[in-house]
Design a protein around this motif. Sequence first.
Motif, short mmCIF file in Angstrom:
data_model
loop_
_atom_site.label_atom_id
_atom_site.label_comp_id
_atom_site.label_asym_id
_atom_site.label_seq_id
_atom_site.Cartn_x
_atom_site.Cartn_y
_atom_site.Cartn_z
N MET A 108 0.83 -1.20 0.00
CA MET A 108 0.00 0.00 0.00
C MET A 108 0.87 1.26 0.00
O MET A 108 1.95 1.27 0.59
CB MET A 108 -0.90 0.04 1.25
CG MET A 108 -1.78 -1.17 1.42
SD MET A 108 -2.86 -1.46 0.00
CE MET A 108 -4.02 -0.11 0.16
N PRO A 109 0.39 2.34 -0.62
CA PRO A 109 1.17 3.59 -0.58
C PRO A 109 1.25 4.17 0.84
O PRO A 109 2.24 4.77 1.21
CB PRO A 109 0.41 4.53 -1.53
CG PRO A 109 -0.93 3.91 -1.75
CD PRO A 109 -0.82 2.45 -1.45
N HIS A 110 0.17 4.00 1.64
CA HIS A 110 0.19 4.51 3.02
C HIS A 110 -0.20 3.39 3.96
O HIS A 110 -1.31 2.87 3.89
CB HIS A 110 -0.81 5.67 3.20
CG HIS A 110 -0.56 6.79 2.26
ND1 HIS A 110 0.57 7.57 2.35
CD2 HIS A 110 -1.27 7.24 1.20
CE1 HIS A 110 0.54 8.46 1.38
NE2 HIS A 110 -0.56 8.28 0.66
N ALA A 111 0.74 3.02 4.84
CA ALA A 111 0.43 1.96 5.81
C ALA A 111 0.03 2.61 7.12
O ALA A 111 0.85 2.78 8.02
CB ALA A 111 1.63 1.05 5.98
N ASP A 112 -1.23 3.03 7.24
CA ASP A 112 -1.69 3.61 8.49
C ASP A 112 -2.78 2.73 9.09
O ASP A 112 -3.16 1.70 8.52
CB ASP A 112 -2.17 5.05 8.28
CG ASP A 112 -3.21 5.13 7.17
OD1 ASP A 112 -3.84 4.09 6.87
OD2 ASP A 112 -3.38 6.22 6.60
N MET A 113 -3.32 3.15 10.22
CA MET A 113 -4.27 2.32 10.94
C MET A 113 -5.57 2.09 10.16
O MET A 113 -6.11 1.00 10.12
CB MET A 113 -4.60 2.96 12.29
CG MET A 113 -4.01 2.16 13.42
SD MET A 113 -4.58 2.71 14.98
CE MET A 113 -4.04 1.34 15.96
N GLN A 114 -6.01 3.17 9.52
CA GLN A 114 -7.26 3.07 8.76
C GLN A 114 -7.10 2.03 7.64
O GLN A 114 -7.95 1.17 7.44
CB GLN A 114 -7.60 4.44 8.19
CG GLN A 114 -9.03 4.52 7.71
CD GLN A 114 -9.29 5.86 7.02
OE1 GLN A 114 -8.44 6.76 7.06
NE2 GLN A 114 -10.45 5.98 6.40
N THR A 115 -5.97 2.11 6.94
CA THR A 115 -5.70 1.16 5.86
C THR A 115 -5.63 -0.26 6.42
O THR A 115 -6.18 -1.20 5.85
CB THR A 115 -4.36 1.50 5.17
OG1 THR A 115 -4.30 2.90 4.97
CG2 THR A 115 -4.18 0.77 3.87
#
Length: 411
Positions: A394-401
């Motif tokens: 994923m381009p952004h590995a954050d909590m929402q993702t």
Amino acid sequence: MKFHQMDWQQRLATLAATTKLTASEQALFTTNYSAINEQMIENYVTSFPLPEGILPNIVINERTYQVPMVTEEPSVIAAASNGARMINMGGGLTATNVSREMIGQVLINEADFAAVTTLVAEQAPYLIEIGNAAHPSMAQRGGGLKHIATRDLGDGFVSVDLHIDTQAAMGANVVNTISEAVASYIKTQQVGNVVMAILSNLATTSLVTAKVALPFKAVAKAGFEAADIAQRIVLANQFSQRDAYRATTENKGVMNGIDAVVMASGNDWRAISAGIHAYAARDGQYRNLVTWSHDATTLYGEITVPMPVGVVGGSIGIVPLVQANHKLLAVESAGELAQVIAAVGLAQNLSALRALVTSGIQAGHMQLQLKSLALAVGATITEVPILVTRLQQMPHADMQTARQLLTEMRE
Ligand code: NDP
């Protein structure tokens, strides 16, 4: 009945009755019960487990150590191991104990500094005798109160500094016992108002130094010029000489390694942290603990920190895992343990600065944080590797993702 008067089961029953703990949360408190730990602290309810890992090889004074590290932070042990790998390419570190004494303070106000100094000068042998009589076994093994100095703190405030050799122990309790005995005598001498007696955690007489000389190729990284990396490490380090904001963060990284080994070895990490941070500000400017320099071919790193750790005393002889860790480390003295801890701090710093001046801290760091991220959104142990692989894409590995991917995985 007061909480401290209850036995362990009564304490748990009280917590269950007065809080919103679920049955499975209550079970955590019983699962992690330890009869030994119950004896160690007050109001015991459970034991708090933290992960322990090993830095597999770090060469110090031509000896290779396996270093146990206790930390909850992903990437700390990986970074230390990477730093050690580079350090070992330069033949490892050299480490020395600059000195090894603790300082106890007898603190006096409304004092005449000259009178206190005269008292100490004239009665030093007797004061030393009084101090050592309070803990004779330390003197018998060659340690104990060795010499005494005075410092004028201004406005009638004076510190009588007791220099005490605590041998293989960190020595806080020993120092406090000796200091209180000397304070009791000074009280009778009418040189001022003796307010208190206690050890100082600014252990400037327990310094340890670790040094490394690395050929530039040791810090090589694909896509970068090794000499350029070395020069940029030195440059990055210079910011921390000038700026407390940067120095605090750089030192936090060093403490990632230092605290992890201090904890694994059963030593008092609050004492070590307090002493190190105060030492970093010893000339009035808070600075970095590690310094880097280079010449045409070689990168030089050096760390000096107060490290009054012990291999006996405190919880060291009580906690079986701590004893196992000492066996793993196989150090023969408190001074040698201090050398290993300082060396790990230097390795940690090398790894962090190299990452910062090349691909940035997040590239390696986030890869290792992904497992924690997966666990934080509720992935089971079997789901973690699958979710980590998906997060890596994923381009952004954050909590929402992470949450969204986990939901999709479960559909
Ligand atoms: P201890 O009170 O456990 O004292 C060390 C013990 O080790 C002594 O009883 C000594 O025995 C024994 N010992 C055996 N062999 C040796 C040896 N070769 N050299 C030295 N001692 C030996 O621990 P410390 O005095 O080291 O104090 C450390 C503890 O104090 C830590 O738990 C710390 O958290 C706590 N503490 C820290 C404070 C601070 O940092 N400000 C303040 C107060 C407490 P013997 O009696 O025969 O000499």
